[in-house]
Write a protein that holds these residues in place. Structure first.
Motif: not given
Length: 232
Positions: A74-79
């Motif tokens: 979730r953190e890595l894939a956030s804009d």
């Protein structure tokens, strides 16, 4: 060979088992154009390493201490996770016995899913696919995801306004994407050229604001465009 072709794909491995990380590192290290730049033993370490801008693709286990793979994804894939980038593509590794966290990882923004029992060459293919901006869905994982959608999707779902943006052909192709077929397979099924299918897929993603095929699968089921079909 131009500079783009010579650029290596940098991979960050995140898994709490040192032997597994070592094996993955050996497999990827033997592949031309791929280099493992860092390893992490849990999600928190993985996020911290990724913030250093040392990776183009993250290979992520789901079940880890401190911070699990779903939360880390979730953190890595956030804009804007890494300055200058919208997000880091995450390839999730899972077992065949049906990981309950698959659906959560998909919703968290994972771009690809690969079975740990897959052929060694599939790992490099998946990494290259994510590095190109495409997703990667192992057919067996797609079936597992559909099983989980069946347990979460209500019997009746109103079609969202976004679906009205698609043409009839685009809806048809989106529904087929949800089964896990590649562009080549879709082209054969619909008697279209692969280039035509690729154009349709690009338009679908643009109209719906989707990043990759993994998000397209989630949208297709959650919108009610397709319904899970289980059993023979």
């Amino acid at each position: 060979m131009d500079a783009e072709d010579q650029r290596q794909i940098r991979v960050l491995l995140v898994d709490d088992e040192p032997l597994v990380r070592g094996g993955l590192a050996m497999l990827l290290g033997a592949e031309p154009g791929i280099v493992v730049t860092a390893e992490a033993g849990n999600g928190r370490e993985g996020v911290a390493a990724a913030r250093c801008g040392i990776a183009d693709v993250v290979v992520m286990d789901l079940r880890m201490p401190v911070l699990d793979g779903v939360a880390a994804t979730r953190e890595l894939a956030s804009d804007g996770f890494v300055p200058g980038n919208n997000a880091l593509p995450v390839l999730v590794l899972t077992t065949f016995d049906g990981d309950e966290q698959l659906y959560a990882a998909l919703r968290a923004g994972a771009s690809g899913f690969l079975l740990k029992s897959a052929a060694p060459g599939s790992l490099a293919e998946a990494v290259r696919s994510l590095a190109r901006g495409d997703g990667w869905l192992d057919p067996a994982v797609t079936r597992m995801l559909i099983t989980q959608f069946a347990g979460r999707t209500p019997d009746v779902l109103p079609a969202p306004a976004e679906l009205s943006r698609l043409t009839r052909r685009e809806r048809e192709i989106l529904a087929i994407i949800a089964t896990g077929l590649s562009n080549t397979e879709i082209a054969a099924a619909l008697f279209l050229s692969e280039g035509t299918v690729k154009t349709h897929v690009g338009r679908i993603f643009a109209k719906l604001g989707l990043r990759d095929r993994a998000q397209a699968v989630a949208f297709a089921y959650e919108s009610g465009l397709v319904r899970p079909r289980l059993g023979p």
